[in-house]
Design an enzyme around this catalytic site. Sequence first.
Site, PDB file in Angstrom:
ATOM      1  N   GLY A   1       0.829  -1.199   0.000  1.00  0.00           N
ATOM      2  CA  GLY A   1       0.000   0.000   0.000  1.00  0.00           C
ATOM      3  C   GLY A   1       0.857   1.240   0.000  1.00  0.00           C
ATOM      4  O   GLY A   1       2.053   1.180   0.303  1.00  0.00           O
TER       5      GLY A   1
ATOM      6  N   CYS B   1       5.376  -6.074   1.561  1.00  0.00           N
ATOM      7  CA  CYS B   1       5.794  -4.675   1.453  1.00  0.00           C
ATOM      8  C   CYS B   1       5.189  -3.835   2.591  1.00  0.00           C
ATOM      9  O   CYS B   1       5.567  -4.000   3.735  1.00  0.00           O
ATOM     10  CB  CYS B   1       5.440  -4.137   0.075  1.00  0.00           C
ATOM     11  SG  CYS B   1       6.265  -2.592  -0.288  1.00  0.00           S
ATOM     12  N   TYR B   2       4.204  -2.971   2.304  1.00  0.00           N
ATOM     13  CA  TYR B   2       3.575  -2.241   3.411  1.00  0.00           C
ATOM     14  C   TYR B   2       3.040  -3.225   4.450  1.00  0.00           C
ATOM     15  O   TYR B   2       3.078  -2.961   5.656  1.00  0.00           O
ATOM     16  CB  TYR B   2       2.427  -1.356   2.894  1.00  0.00           C
ATOM     17  CG  TYR B   2       1.722  -0.615   4.016  1.00  0.00           C
ATOM     18  CD1 TYR B   2       2.246   0.564   4.524  1.00  0.00           C
ATOM     19  CD2 TYR B   2       0.554  -1.126   4.601  1.00  0.00           C
ATOM     20  CE1 TYR B   2       1.629   1.216   5.585  1.00  0.00           C
ATOM     21  CE2 TYR B   2      -0.062  -0.483   5.652  1.00  0.00           C
ATOM     22  CZ  TYR B   2       0.478   0.693   6.133  1.00  0.00           C
ATOM     23  OH  TYR B   2      -0.125   1.342   7.192  1.00  0.00           O
TER      24      TYR B   2
ATOM     25  N   HIS C   1       7.478  -7.681  -3.820  1.00  0.00           N
ATOM     26  CA  HIS C   1       6.135  -8.090  -4.285  1.00  0.00           C
ATOM     27  C   HIS C   1       6.208  -9.432  -5.021  1.00  0.00           C
ATOM     28  O   HIS C   1       6.504  -9.465  -6.213  1.00  0.00           O
ATOM     29  CB  HIS C   1       5.557  -7.020  -5.227  1.00  0.00           C
ATOM     30  CG  HIS C   1       5.140  -5.785  -4.503  1.00  0.00           C
ATOM     31  ND1 HIS C   1       3.879  -5.613  -3.988  1.00  0.00           N
ATOM     32  CD2 HIS C   1       5.833  -4.675  -4.175  1.00  0.00           C
ATOM     33  CE1 HIS C   1       3.800  -4.451  -3.382  1.00  0.00           C
ATOM     34  NE2 HIS C   1       4.973  -3.850  -3.479  1.00  0.00           N
TER      35      HIS C   1
ATOM     36  N   GLU D   1       3.809 -11.167  -6.042  1.00  0.00           N
ATOM     37  CA  GLU D   1       2.671 -11.368  -6.949  1.00  0.00           C
ATOM     38  C   GLU D   1       2.936 -10.857  -8.359  1.00  0.00           C
ATOM     39  O   GLU D   1       2.193 -11.181  -9.273  1.00  0.00           O
ATOM     40  CB  GLU D   1       1.398 -10.712  -6.389  1.00  0.00           C
ATOM     41  CG  GLU D   1       1.451  -9.218  -6.164  1.00  0.00           C
ATOM     42  CD  GLU D   1       2.124  -8.835  -4.848  1.00  0.00           C
ATOM     43  OE1 GLU D   1       2.750  -9.699  -4.238  1.00  0.00           O
ATOM     44  OE2 GLU D   1       2.039  -7.657  -4.459  1.00  0.00           O
TER      45      GLU D   1
ATOM     46  N   ASP E   1     -19.222 -13.024 -20.465  1.00  0.00           N
ATOM     47  CA  ASP E   1     -19.792 -12.973 -19.116  1.00  0.00           C
ATOM     48  C   ASP E   1     -21.295 -13.275 -19.116  1.00  0.00           C
ATOM     49  O   ASP E   1     -21.776 -14.126 -18.367  1.00  0.00           O
ATOM     50  CB  ASP E   1     -19.560 -11.598 -18.476  1.00  0.00           C
ATOM     51  CG  ASP E   1     -18.093 -11.219 -18.467  1.00  0.00           C
ATOM     52  OD1 ASP E   1     -17.268 -12.133 -18.654  1.00  0.00           O
ATOM     53  OD2 ASP E   1     -17.783 -10.036 -18.300  1.00  0.00           O
TER      54      ASP E   1
ATOM     55  N   LYS F   1     -12.020 -12.727 -14.741  1.00  0.00           N
ATOM     56  CA  LYS F   1     -12.374 -12.966 -16.149  1.00  0.00           C
ATOM     57  C   LYS F   1     -11.908 -14.340 -16.651  1.00  0.00           C
ATOM     58  O   LYS F   1     -12.663 -15.058 -17.291  1.00  0.00           O
ATOM     59  CB  LYS F   1     -11.731 -11.866 -17.000  1.00  0.00           C
ATOM     60  CG  LYS F   1     -12.139 -11.893 -18.443  1.00  0.00           C
ATOM     61  CD  LYS F   1     -13.449 -11.190 -18.610  1.00  0.00           C
ATOM     62  CE  LYS F   1     -13.920 -11.184 -20.035  1.00  0.00           C
ATOM     63  NZ  LYS F   1     -15.173 -10.448 -20.169  1.00  0.00           N
TER      64      LYS F   1
END
Length: 527
Positions: free
Chosen positions: A59, A86-87, A184, A186, A241, A383
């Site tokens: 963040g 991180c944060y 990070h 991710e 969708d 998605k």
Amino acid sequence: MSDTSHDRLLIIDFGSQVTQLIARRLRELNVYCEIHPFQSVTDAFLTEFAPKAVIFSGGPASVVNADAPRPPARVFDLGVPILGICYGQQVMMDMLGGRVEGGKISGGGGTAEFGRAYVEPTVDHIALLDGWFGGDDDREQVWMSHGDHVAALAPGFEVYGTSPNAPFAITANTVRNFYAVQFHPEVHHTPKGAKLYENFVKLAGFSGDWTMGAYREKMIAAIRAQVGDKKVICALSGGVDSSVAAILIHEAIGENLTCVFVDHGLLRKNEAAEVVGMFRDNYNLKLIHADESDLFLGELDGQSDPETKRKIIGRLFIDVFQKYADQVEGAEFLAQGTLYPDVIESVSFSGGPSVTIKSHHNVGGLPEKMGLKLVEPLRELFKDEVRALGRELGLPASFIGRHPFPGPGLAIRCPGEITRPKLEILREADAVYIDQIRKHGLYDEIWQAFCAILPVRTVGVMGDGRTYDYACALRAVTSVDGMTADYYPFTHEFLAETATRIINEVPGINRVTYDITSKPPGTIEWE
Ligand code: XMP
């Protein structure tokens, strides 16, 4: 309608730009997780959610500020593994008795670090790092993006990886199962990041049982429980969708679902026939083909302002849908293909209003106006999970992989005034272009491709004669989510062949251009 039948992981969001990627990595591991903004994670929420593990996102805030966002202290007493990113690392250290120093962001003098870095192991190994380190030079590439940094560890924590600018790059209290990393894992630029998440969920005891087959069964039961023997209506666009939502609901309630396909006269070549045929023939679904092209094109006549076009189409869409829905006696529910990214509350620190670039038209305004209850069976999915569910439900691959198509359709690919002849020319040119892309095996590499007809006629020469016809622009972009995009680098041979085909095969076009604008500064559509 959140999932309580599977082990759940809670991601507490502190406003990182990439929090959704954490969820993506976990879902890829068949782990059910939800992202919740820190403001809504209270003690009561923790009890109700009962996570099997927790992740603190990154963040933009600085924990050295008194009003910095924090999780409730109770999270540390749940007895479940926690991973801080991180944060998330900094807030964990700060709350558990360590010390964080401000860097550039909070005005302190510490080192900030943005970009690629290399982490080296310390002596001990922990399960979180299984499969890490041990390459040629025993160091691992990671992506750093932090202003502040941890200056002293909280009691009970040890260092398991360091980088030149982040001596506490990987830290853990293995007794309490608390892990905290400065980088990070991710993001793509941490190549072994997914492995770190895999190790974390493994040590937390997740079995990875959250599969599409299980989801399908669960949602069918949930839809039956929610709807009972009442009727549901659904606006079917032919996009992935709404198609997947409709088929899933149809499996659950059969005849009690009626779909309305609004044909605004702004669809691509053969599109209405393909969509209607597919659903009626393969799924035996009750489907109203609402051909209202005269109404839409009539009201659009003479309009050339992009926002006016969008507003007219949005308004008429609601009116038309309502008209057909009224014919379905006793309809109490409206099905929508809302996805998880639309549901997540985003954490805003700036709070400022953002500029409206385009007022995107979708069916969002329908439920309030119609007083219907919502059925949203895709609310928990990203998605590509919707695509996986579509495959599970037997939707043909050609449907699942379709490029996105905007609600206002060809109206926003026809800058200036919309006329039927121009739409016809555009449909033909677009069909040739897409055919070329498919023939060259490029369709799946491209995020979205289409043709726009320009409001300009130019002089050409064909055979011995002069032509004075429209110019068209080809667009093809790569993108992840449509928020940013780059033009697709076709070969000159491909472009030349496509231009020749369009000019030869499509009367009304004598000039073809290729749009090489990225987004930003351009947008994907021309209007
Ligand atoms: P832009 O042009 O804003 O497009 O870069 C980003 C993505 O959104 C689609 N798009 C729309 N979709 N209603 C929609 O449902 C709209 O009004 C609309 N405008 C753009 C566009 O096709 C691209 O995928």
